[in-house]
Write an enzyme that holds these catalytic residues in place. Sequence first.
Site, PDB file in Angstrom:
ATOM      1  N   THR A 121      25.322 -11.950  20.598  1.00 46.94           N
ATOM      2  CA  THR A 121      25.490 -13.280  20.058  1.00 46.94           C
ATOM      3  C   THR A 121      24.933 -14.466  20.767  1.00 46.94           C
ATOM      4  O   THR A 121      25.044 -14.318  22.206  1.00 46.94           O
ATOM      5  CB  THR A 121      26.965 -13.363  20.082  1.00 46.94           C
ATOM      6  OG1 THR A 121      27.660 -12.452  19.400  1.00 46.94           O
ATOM      7  CG2 THR A 121      27.194 -14.857  19.113  1.00 46.94           C
ATOM      8  N   LYS A 206      25.851 -15.724  12.333  1.00 41.44           N
ATOM      9  CA  LYS A 206      26.932 -15.022  13.115  1.00 41.44           C
ATOM     10  C   LYS A 206      27.956 -16.079  13.957  1.00 41.44           C
ATOM     11  O   LYS A 206      29.143 -16.151  13.872  1.00 41.44           O
ATOM     12  CB  LYS A 206      26.344 -14.305  14.292  1.00 41.44           C
ATOM     13  CG  LYS A 206      27.316 -13.969  15.533  1.00 41.44           C
ATOM     14  CD  LYS A 206      28.220 -12.743  15.135  1.00 41.44           C
ATOM     15  CE  LYS A 206      29.142 -12.428  16.116  1.00 41.44           C
ATOM     16  NZ  LYS A 206      29.532 -11.304  16.414  1.00 41.44           N
ATOM     17  N   ASN A 210      31.996 -16.783  13.086  1.00 42.27           N
ATOM     18  CA  ASN A 210      33.046 -16.982  14.067  1.00 42.27           C
ATOM     19  C   ASN A 210      33.591 -18.350  14.078  1.00 42.27           C
ATOM     20  O   ASN A 210      34.692 -18.549  14.170  1.00 42.27           O
ATOM     21  CB  ASN A 210      32.664 -16.530  15.248  1.00 42.27           C
ATOM     22  CG  ASN A 210      32.889 -14.983  15.160  1.00 42.27           C
ATOM     23  OD1 ASN A 210      33.339 -14.167  14.311  1.00 42.27           O
ATOM     24  ND2 ASN A 210      32.404 -14.236  16.307  1.00 42.27           N
ATOM     25  N   HIS A 244      48.060 -21.262  -4.277  1.00 35.41           N
ATOM     26  CA  HIS A 244      46.991 -21.903  -4.922  1.00 35.41           C
ATOM     27  C   HIS A 244      45.713 -21.091  -4.778  1.00 35.41           C
ATOM     28  O   HIS A 244      45.472 -20.350  -4.125  1.00 35.41           O
ATOM     29  CB  HIS A 244      46.700 -23.362  -4.107  1.00 35.41           C
ATOM     30  CG  HIS A 244      45.760 -24.077  -4.568  1.00 35.41           C
ATOM     31  ND1 HIS A 244      44.199 -23.766  -4.953  1.00 35.41           N
ATOM     32  CD2 HIS A 244      45.949 -25.213  -5.296  1.00 35.41           C
ATOM     33  CE1 HIS A 244      43.602 -24.616  -5.581  1.00 35.41           C
ATOM     34  NE2 HIS A 244      44.563 -25.696  -5.941  1.00 35.41           N
ATOM     35  N   CYS A 260      35.002 -13.192  21.220  1.00 39.57           N
ATOM     36  CA  CYS A 260      34.008 -13.853  20.217  1.00 39.57           C
ATOM     37  C   CYS A 260      34.536 -15.198  19.622  1.00 39.57           C
ATOM     38  O   CYS A 260      33.579 -15.969  19.775  1.00 39.57           O
ATOM     39  CB  CYS A 260      34.054 -12.712  18.991  1.00 39.57           C
ATOM     40  SG  CYS A 260      33.975 -10.791  19.581  1.00 39.57           S
ATOM     41  N   TYR A 316      44.818  -9.904  23.251  1.00 38.29           N
ATOM     42  CA  TYR A 316      44.433 -11.205  22.244  1.00 38.29           C
ATOM     43  C   TYR A 316      44.750 -11.185  21.062  1.00 38.29           C
ATOM     44  O   TYR A 316      44.819 -12.017  20.365  1.00 38.29           O
ATOM     45  CB  TYR A 316      42.943 -11.649  22.702  1.00 38.29           C
ATOM     46  CG  TYR A 316      42.164 -10.678  21.768  1.00 38.29           C
ATOM     47  CD1 TYR A 316      41.596  -9.597  22.073  1.00 38.29           C
ATOM     48  CD2 TYR A 316      41.692 -11.255  20.599  1.00 38.29           C
ATOM     49  CE1 TYR A 316      40.706  -8.739  21.306  1.00 38.29           C
ATOM     50  CE2 TYR A 316      40.654 -10.744  19.695  1.00 38.29           C
ATOM     51  CZ  TYR A 316      40.432  -9.212  20.088  1.00 38.29           C
ATOM     52  OH  TYR A 316      39.352  -8.592  19.175  1.00 38.29           O
TER      53      TYR A 316
HETATM   54  N1  SAJ Z   1      44.136 -15.261  15.073  1.00 30.11           N
HETATM   55  C1  SAJ Z   1      45.336 -16.145  14.819  1.00 30.11           C
HETATM   56  N2  SAJ Z   1      45.506 -16.466  13.552  1.00 30.11           N
HETATM   57  C2  SAJ Z   1      45.197 -15.873  12.298  1.00 30.11           C
HETATM   58  C3  SAJ Z   1      43.892 -14.847  12.670  1.00 30.11           C
HETATM   59  C4  SAJ Z   1      43.731 -14.489  14.053  1.00 30.11           C
HETATM   60  O1  SAJ Z   1      45.827 -16.976  15.677  1.00 30.11           O
HETATM   61  O2  SAJ Z   1      45.276 -16.040  11.290  1.00 30.11           O
HETATM   62  C5  SAJ Z   1      43.846 -14.869  16.399  1.00 30.11           C
HETATM   63  C6  SAJ Z   1      43.907 -13.628  16.887  1.00 30.11           C
HETATM   64  O3  SAJ Z   1      45.236 -13.384  17.318  1.00 30.11           O
HETATM   65  C7  SAJ Z   1      43.020 -13.473  18.059  1.00 30.11           C
HETATM   66  C8  SAJ Z   1      41.928 -14.492  17.660  1.00 30.11           C
HETATM   67  O4  SAJ Z   1      42.397 -15.254  16.465  1.00 30.11           O
HETATM   68  O5  SAJ Z   1      43.554 -14.245  19.052  1.00 30.11           O
HETATM   69  C9  SAJ Z   1      40.608 -13.625  16.877  1.00 30.11           C
HETATM   70  O6  SAJ Z   1      41.112 -12.468  16.331  1.00 30.11           O
HETATM   71  P1  SAJ Z   1      40.340 -11.853  14.881  1.00 30.11           P
HETATM   72  O7  SAJ Z   1      40.767 -10.742  14.450  1.00 30.11           O
HETATM   73  O8  SAJ Z   1      40.113 -13.282  14.081  1.00 30.11           O
HETATM   74  O9  SAJ Z   1      38.874 -11.697  15.564  1.00 30.11           O
HETATM   75  P2  SAJ Z   1      37.985 -10.655  16.562  1.00 30.11           P
HETATM   76  O10 SAJ Z   1      37.716 -11.400  17.682  1.00 30.11           O
HETATM   77  O11 SAJ Z   1      39.021  -9.424  16.825  1.00 30.11           O
HETATM   78  O12 SAJ Z   1      36.759 -10.290  15.763  1.00 30.11           O
HETATM   79  C10 SAJ Z   1      35.965 -11.112  15.237  1.00 30.11           C
HETATM   80  C11 SAJ Z   1      35.389 -10.678  13.892  1.00 30.11           C
HETATM   81  N3  SAJ Z   1      34.648 -11.952  13.236  1.00 30.11           N
HETATM   82  C12 SAJ Z   1      35.584 -12.421  11.941  1.00 30.11           C
HETATM   83  O13 SAJ Z   1      36.371 -12.155  11.528  1.00 30.11           O
HETATM   84  C13 SAJ Z   1      34.931 -13.769  11.461  1.00 30.11           C
HETATM   85  C14 SAJ Z   1      34.718  -9.597  13.735  1.00 30.11           C
HETATM   86  O14 SAJ Z   1      34.065  -9.388  12.628  1.00 30.11           O
HETATM   87  C15 SAJ Z   1      33.299  -9.979  14.949  1.00 30.11           C
HETATM   88  O15 SAJ Z   1      32.418  -8.809  14.749  1.00 30.11           O
HETATM   89  C16 SAJ Z   1      33.810 -10.272  15.948  1.00 30.11           C
HETATM   90  O16 SAJ Z   1      34.597 -11.454  16.004  1.00 30.11           O
HETATM   91  C17 SAJ Z   1      32.735 -10.684  17.052  1.00 30.11           C
HETATM   92  O17 SAJ Z   1      32.330  -9.631  17.794  1.00 30.11           O
HETATM   93  O18 SAJ Z   1      32.164 -11.706  16.799  1.00 30.11           O
END
Ligand code: SAJ
Length: 425
Positions: A121, A206, A210, A244, A260, A316
């Site tokens: 990235t 990408k 994110n 909604h 990420c 995390y």
């Molecule tokens: N989180 C919240 N509320 C939510 C969802 C997540 O507070 O409703 C928090 C989680 O607890 C965590 C953080 O966000 O701390 C990130 O978690 P995540 O599950 O959203 O993402 P990652 O970092 O495990 O993986 C992401 C993924 N990207 C997306 O879903 C857009 C994955 O597809 C990517 O490959 C990865 O980042 C990456 O390598 O960039």
Amino acid sequence: MKFQKLCVLGLGYIGLPTASTFAKYGVKVLGVDVNENVIEILKDGGLHIHEPGLGEIVQEVLESGMLRVALRPEPADAFIIAVPTPFYEDNKRADMRAVISAAEAITPHLQKGNLVVLESTSPPRTTTDLIVPILEKSGLKAGEDFHLAYSPERVLPGQILRELIENARVVGGITPDSAQAGHDLYTSFVKGKIIKTNATTAEMVKLMENTTRDVNIAIANEFSRLADRFGVDVWEAISLANLHPRIDILRPGPGVGGHCISVDPWFLVEAAPDITPFIRTAREVNDAQPQFVVSLVKRALGSLKGKKIAALGLSYKPDVDDLRESPAVEVVHLLQKEGAEVKAFEPFAPESTLPNMTIAHNLEEALDEADAVLLLVAHSEFKVLDASLVASAMPGRVAVDTVNALDEKKWQEAGFTLNKLGVGG
Ligand code: SAJ
């Protein structure tokens, strides 16, 4: 184009699964890592990272000889760079040192007709502005003598092996022929769609994915603060709003972590600070959420000085052992700064050692003598915690739930005052 020999630089969470999957699908792969320890562990049949199913496939391709590992690259038909791009904590800029040295390591081996793909990235225009000049030191011209492309990995930790194969993949070339070459390389195993575009678009794709997730979580976190102020239950309000058909609000929590989503938006802010106030603000909102959690705990306990707190979960996100950029760790540190005595328990990494933190090896040890129990991660095993057992293990009767995982009725029946993030009184 046919690729018989591939060199993958970086054998981490992305590089090793990628190298092994290519090897499994018939490409001869040399996996390269600058860390001697990693190479030793792999040669000894071990694994330095945790990912379901990875051990088996690595062992299989090492035994068949389709994957070899080494400290330095060799001539090959194609090279993939999959090294980390962390960021400097102080100025929030991307640390591109590993990408630069990987490209420099390829340059002496580069031959006419080769393909180089960057997967790490990276900020927009990295492929054209940073990688091209390094590789052209070989005397070959990018886009004419060799192909160059950017292809982001988009796999979810915990499901990497399946998602590598099934997810759609974007391949951005510095020329259409480079995109085609990248496309041909990944057809070795990718079953999802492979879409060709240019390199900078692929880099943006990408970062946009994110960043979108980050700003969506930021608005959920801000809603949790508003609900707290106006005496509303944010969890109820979100579920009603989500009825909604075109609304899908994410979940508030103690903040955003991982290597990420809490990092990538900064790559856009760094590249164009004058036109990204919104992305920056969302990052700041999420980074401030641990402090909001601390204010909730303080309100629940009256004061924090000398209070004993059992903090449950440090990773995390739920059901992983990864503590990188974890907001839970930040919450614990902030509580300590305000004079609380915290014992933290992380069931996926009970042996972790973290600076300035007391880690309990089991739940009982964390709860012993606690005035309050603070839930920071919705691990499956915490969602089914027996409130009466917790009550018998600790003297205090204060619970704070930052992830909406505890059943209010049961905890109240067990004598607890349950304070939920985003639920105003
Ligand atoms: N989180 C919240 N509320 C939510 C969802 C997540 O507070 O409703 C928090 C989680 O607890 C965590 C953080 O966000 O701390 C990130 O978690 P995540 O599950 O959203 O993402 P990652 O970092 O495990 O993986 C992401 C993924 N990207 C997306 O879903 C857009 C994955 O597809 C990517 O490959 C990865 O980042 C990456 O390598 O960039």
